[in-house]
Design an enzyme around this catalytic site. Structure first.
Site, PDB file in Angstrom:
ATOM      1  N   GLU A  70      -2.933  -4.633  -3.135  1.00 10.04           N
ATOM      2  CA  GLU A  70      -3.433  -5.405  -4.270  1.00 10.04           C
ATOM      3  C   GLU A  70      -3.298  -4.813  -5.509  1.00 10.04           C
ATOM      4  OE1 GLU A  70      -4.833  -4.767  -1.317  1.00 10.04           O
ATOM      5  OE2 GLU A  70      -5.917  -6.705  -0.453  1.00 10.04           O
TER       6      GLU A  70
ATOM      7  N   CYS B 244     -10.481  -3.467  -4.524  1.00 10.15           N
ATOM      8  CA  CYS B 244      -9.419  -4.591  -4.972  1.00 10.15           C
ATOM      9  C   CYS B 244     -10.114  -6.073  -5.641  1.00 10.15           C
ATOM     10  CB  CYS B 244      -8.588  -4.643  -3.820  1.00 10.15           C
ATOM     11  SG  CYS B 244      -7.392  -3.287  -3.687  1.00 10.15           S
TER      12      CYS B 244
ATOM     13  N   GLU C  95       0.425   5.241   0.639  1.00  8.03           N
ATOM     14  CA  GLU C  95      -0.777   6.081   1.039  1.00  8.03           C
ATOM     15  C   GLU C  95      -0.314   7.541   0.579  1.00  8.03           C
ATOM     16  OE1 GLU C  95      -1.280   5.582   5.401  1.00  8.03           O
ATOM     17  OE2 GLU C  95      -2.261   3.647   5.092  1.00  8.03           O
TER      18      GLU C  95
ATOM     19  N   CYS D 246     -10.366  -5.310  -0.046  1.00  5.74           N
ATOM     20  CA  CYS D 246     -11.269  -4.451   0.161  1.00  5.74           C
ATOM     21  C   CYS D 246     -12.221  -4.663  -1.098  1.00  5.74           C
ATOM     22  CB  CYS D 246     -10.805  -2.866  -0.030  1.00  5.74           C
ATOM     23  SG  CYS D 246     -10.304  -2.177  -1.432  1.00  5.74           S
TER      24      CYS D 246
ATOM     25  N   ASN E  83       0.826  -1.243  -0.068  1.00 14.38           N
ATOM     26  CA  ASN E  83      -0.010   0.049   0.031  1.00 14.38           C
ATOM     27  C   ASN E  83       0.643   1.463   0.021  1.00 14.38           C
ATOM     28  OD1 ASN E  83       0.614  -0.782   2.523  1.00 14.38           O
ATOM     29  ND2 ASN E  83      -1.042   0.327   3.457  1.00 14.38           N
TER      30      ASN E  83
HETATM   31  N1  THU Z   1      -5.393  -1.814   2.573  1.00 20.56           N
HETATM   32  C1  THU Z   1      -4.718  -2.527   1.717  1.00 20.56           C
HETATM   33  O1  THU Z   1      -3.453  -2.334   0.968  1.00 20.56           O
HETATM   34  N2  THU Z   1      -5.210  -3.818   1.026  1.00 20.56           N
HETATM   35  C2  THU Z   1      -6.300  -4.094   1.874  1.00 20.56           C
HETATM   36  O2  THU Z   1      -6.903  -5.203   1.579  1.00 20.56           O
HETATM   37  C3  THU Z   1      -7.035  -3.344   2.715  1.00 20.56           C
HETATM   38  C4  THU Z   1      -6.559  -2.092   3.218  1.00 20.56           C
HETATM   39  C5  THU Z   1      -4.632  -0.614   2.907  1.00 20.56           C
HETATM   40  C6  THU Z   1      -5.252   0.866   2.386  1.00 20.56           C
HETATM   41  C7  THU Z   1      -4.604   1.647   3.698  1.00 20.56           C
HETATM   42  O3  THU Z   1      -3.268   2.083   3.289  1.00 20.56           O
HETATM   43  C8  THU Z   1      -4.499   0.803   4.868  1.00 20.56           C
HETATM   44  O4  THU Z   1      -4.583  -0.417   4.237  1.00 20.56           O
HETATM   45  C9  THU Z   1      -5.736   0.919   5.817  1.00 20.56           C
HETATM   46  O5  THU Z   1      -6.738   1.144   5.254  1.00 20.56           O
END
Ligand code: THU
Length: 132
Positions: free
Chosen positions: A54, A88, A43, A85, A41
């Protein structure tokens, strides 16, 4: 196969850029060719611009010229294995079939396996647009 995928997801999680949530996620997709593409991830201070692990893995796969996912792994330091999520799930459905195995794990070693079809029943697909 699961161990390789999970290992790749675990390793790339170290590079996750998550200064706002503090929640680092690693993911990896495996393609029909056997290649593994990791993603983490990323941000952003403009919060909605952040991207999931993902999504990063899918982007790396497509950038490498591949489009057929046969397996996915995702890992986070969470009490229970995290599920991809909703967005994704749809991104994965673009490149993987409903029976594709999705492995979800915690850093503590808990592992759950399911399929994309279980995670996203009734997915909107190309067939709905009569593209195939
Ligand atoms: N996040 C992911 O990278 N993948 C997931 O399947 C769920 C959430 C990340 C997004 C964000 O940067 C952090 O987790 C908190 O939501």
């Amino acid at each position: 196969m699961t161990q390789d995928l999970l290992g790749a997801a675990r390793r790339v999680r170290n590079n996750a850029y998550a200064p706002y949530s503090g929640f680092k996620v690693g993911a990896a997709v495996q393609t029909a060719s056997g290649q593994v593409y990791p993603g983490c991830n990323v941000e952003n201070v403009a919060y909605p611009e952040g991207t999931c692990a993902e999504a990063g893995a899918v982007a790396a796969m497509v950038a490498a010229g591949e489009t057929k996912i046969v397996g996915v792994a995702v890992i986070a330091d969470s009490p229970n294995p995290i599920t991809p999520c909703g967005g994704c799930r749809q991104k994965l459905a673009e490149f993987g079939s409903a029976d594709m195995v999705v492995t979800m794990a915690t850093m503590g070693g808990d592992i759950i396996k399911t399929t994309l079809g279980e995670l996203l029943p009734g997915a909107f697909t190309r067939t709905h647009m009569d593209l195939d």
